[in-house]
Every structure is written in C-alpha cells, then in structure tokens.
Design a protein around this motif. Structure first.
Motif: not given
Lengths: 241, 241
Positions: A151-152, A154-155, A158-160
């Motif tokens: 989780x840490x 993942x963002x 997803x963004x790049x």
C-alpha cells in the motif's frame, strides 16, 4: 514482511523485490525473493515470492529439482499460462504436504507469487498467483502487480506508470515505490533485487542488486524527497479564514 | 472502511475524516465520523472513529447523553487525559454490552478512535484510543495519528509534516493524503469533514465539509498529480546499460 512489484509494459518486463524476512523483530534475515529460470534465447522466467518462507522455498526447490526432467516443468511448459498453472499446482502441493487437512490453523502456510517472463514465440506475460494457486494476468489497463506490503508504494506507481512507460522510467518508479515503503515499514529492507527484460530479447537487460552502497538509489531518494517537499511548498495553501 | 487523520502541531490541531461506510460493495452509506463536543471558550473536543459503526455510534450516543449530567462526562473532565480515559471506558462498556462474553467471534465489534482537543488551562492534546480502550498520546516527535485505511496516505505526511508545520500547510497535506487514499481504496470517500483549532483560541478556526464541489480540493488534486508527474519526469533516469 516483503514487498515485490513487477510490471509488464510495451517495452518489456520490470521486476523488483526486497530481501528482508523476519520472524519477530529480533529475528531478521536476508533472503532473496527473486528466482530466475532461464534458457538463453528460449525462455526467461522470474518468480517473486511473499508470505510463508518455508512454503515459497519449497515451491522454488521443487521447481528447480524438476527442471530439465521428463515431467512437466518450468523449462518445458508450452506457454507462460501453462507455467503459471504449474507454479500454482506446485504451491498447492507444498501446502498440502505441510498442512494436509488444512487444520493447522495457528500458522499461515500461504504465500503469494508473481510469475513473469517470456517464452520464445509468445509475448512477455505476467501473472499474480494467489495463495490458493489460481492466478490472474496483467493487461494493458492493469500492467503491474504487487505482493506483500503493497500500500505505501502504490500511489506513486498509479500516478506515473502505464503500459507505454519506458523501462528505465518504470524501474525508477519502482525504486521510488520501495523508498516510500521502506520509510514506512521496517520489515521491508535492502538490498533490492532487480531484473529487467526487453521484449523479445530473451536475455536480461539488467540484473542488479541495489544496496546501501548504490549511489544512484541514494541520490534518487534524496532528490525525490526534496522534490516532494519543494512541490508541496510551491502549492497555494488553503485559506483558513 | 474509513480514513481519519489528526495532527497536534505547535500552532494547534487539525482533524480530517472521510464519510463512507460500507457493508459490502452494494451497501454504501455516508456517515459522519467526526464528532465535536464543545463549550465555547472552555473546551473543544473532537472524536474521530473507525471500525464497527454500531459500536462507534453507541459510544458517541452515550457520551452525548451523559454530557452535562452529574456523572463524569466529556464536559466536566478535568483534563484531556481524563477525557481519553472516559472515552476508552465508554468503548469497553459498549463492547461488553454487545458481546458480553467476547464469544461472538464472527463479528468484529471493535472500533478505533482519535480524541483531540483542548481544555482551558491545558495545552492541546491528541490521543489514539485503541479498540481495547487504552490509548497513546501524540508528541512533538510523532505529532499525528491515523486510523482506518492509513497506509496509502502515510508517506506524504511523513515527508512534509512535522510539529512546526503551520496549520494551513498541515491541512493541505491532509487533503493530499486523502487524495492518495481515495485513489487507491474505493471504500474511503467524500465528503471529508475538517476541523482546525488554533492553540488557546478554544473555538474552531475552520469547520468545513469538503465535497465534489470543492474548487480548492479539485484544483489541489490536479496540481499535485501534475506536479508529481513533472517531478518524476525531471529526474535523471537510471542507466540500463
């Protein structure tokens, strides 16, 4: 704990895994969670593992022991799909061996695997193999899989990252994803194992182990951290009235 | 699921919570997870809740019903510490009521709470109250707590917030933390409830509900996303050899 990520992109495959295992905070070891099966020019397979180390080690050992024999094995499967089936079956075999009636409820024997690679004649493929031995395959819309402490980190992926991201940029993003994860979870730790394959080359483009001495990773972490702070500082703050 | 974050900084307190609850993907509701108890100029208390909604609603109802009566209650405790004790006791009382022997193993009755605020004569204080009713307090070194789906939105807080961060910047960081979380977990959703208090004012500096119509949040999300992509694009990619 563990963190592994793999991406199947237009240009090829990127794999990254940490190497920390722990049974309690005072029993920490380094184990490689990336395993490669290859026949240069014919097939390149990479397995990443998370979960019960006894289970994943036995799965790898059985796959290695059977490679090259007459039974169906990782070096004679006809496709990546068949290879995923084989790996899933082998995982079920090990769990049945260690917990035959499914009754040893105290211990979690399960593990999760990512299998990726290319067999000559096929495109590169990537599978997420669940603890039950079934699996899903990456697509252009969902070109990456994570296992373990996902989780840490993942963002940023997803963004790049998307299917058209070049391999060097995807690798760079994976390193940043590991940076965020290792900052937040002590049980994910260096060194990191990296494997990158270009589509149809059927040999590694990069095999690396990133450790505390890696100047590139050290600089990347610093620049990213400073860049995030600068980006944040340059945003217009909200008006508190 | 839920995501709540609260920060105790030199300048005051920042609270933010989402409002989505779900029991399965087709049973989604909006419930406020932020509850305020106040006596203007005397005490300002904020409770954020995650976990079993029946439990947290009962805790809030009991705290409200007893407020202003002769028993120890949220409006007559002598300190934030006593208030945290009271809230923890009330949570244990509710769980004992609903699961008296601890034997209803199928259902998780537990909830987690964040309690923060200021009582006149004390500094602002912030507590993380565990499902067992015990609690820890935020310090200058660890000035924030999260409950619920905390991992996706943790790295950004760790990178830009510390005890000296101004309230507007801390609020802005909380919004970005929610953006990353809501992008990754469908069960965390808008509107967001926001409460901000300046130290010693003993009245809200900002009470807001951020929804899909919020122009500021909309722009912040876009700018952050673009900024991350630009930051990433401007880094030196690794050499794949």
């Amino acid at each position: 704990m563990t963190y592994c990520v793999a991406m199947r992109l237009a240009d090829g495959l990127v794999f990254a895994s940490d190497s920390r295992t722990n049974a309690g905070f005072d029993q920490i070891s380094t184990f490689r969670k990336m395993h490669v099966f290859e026949q240069a020019g014919e097939r390149e397979l990479v397995l990443l593992s998370a979960g019960n180390l006894a289970t994943s080690q036995s799965v790898i050992s059985l796959l290695e022991r059977r490679a090259g024999t007459d039974v169906t094995n990782v070096l004679n499967t006809g496709s990546m799909f068949e290879t995923a089936e084989l790996v899933g079956q082998t995982m079920r075999e090990v769990i049945r061996r260690d917990n035959p009636d499914g009754k040893l409820g105290q211990v979690d024997f399960s593990c999760s695997l990512i299998l990726g690679g290319q067999i000559k004649g096929e495109v590169p493929r990537l599978f997420n193999i669940y603890p039950e031995g079934n699996f899903i395959e990456a697509t252009e819309e969902t070109p990456y899989f994570q296992i373990g402490e996902s989780k840490y980190g993942k963002p940023i992926i997803d963004r790049v990252v998307n299917y058209r991201t070049p391999l060097d940029r995807a690798y760079q993003c994976a390193l940043i994803s590991f940076d965020s994860t290792m900052k937040s979870n002590l049980s994910v730790g260096m060194p990191l194992d990296i494997a990158i394959y270009r589509t149809n080359e059927l040999k590694p483009c990069l095999m690396d182990r990133v450790d505390d001495q890696s100047a590139y990773f050290h600089e990347l972490r610093q620049r990213w951290h400073q860049g995030i702070q600068d980006l944040f500082a340059n945003l217009t703050p909200p008006n508190l009235g």
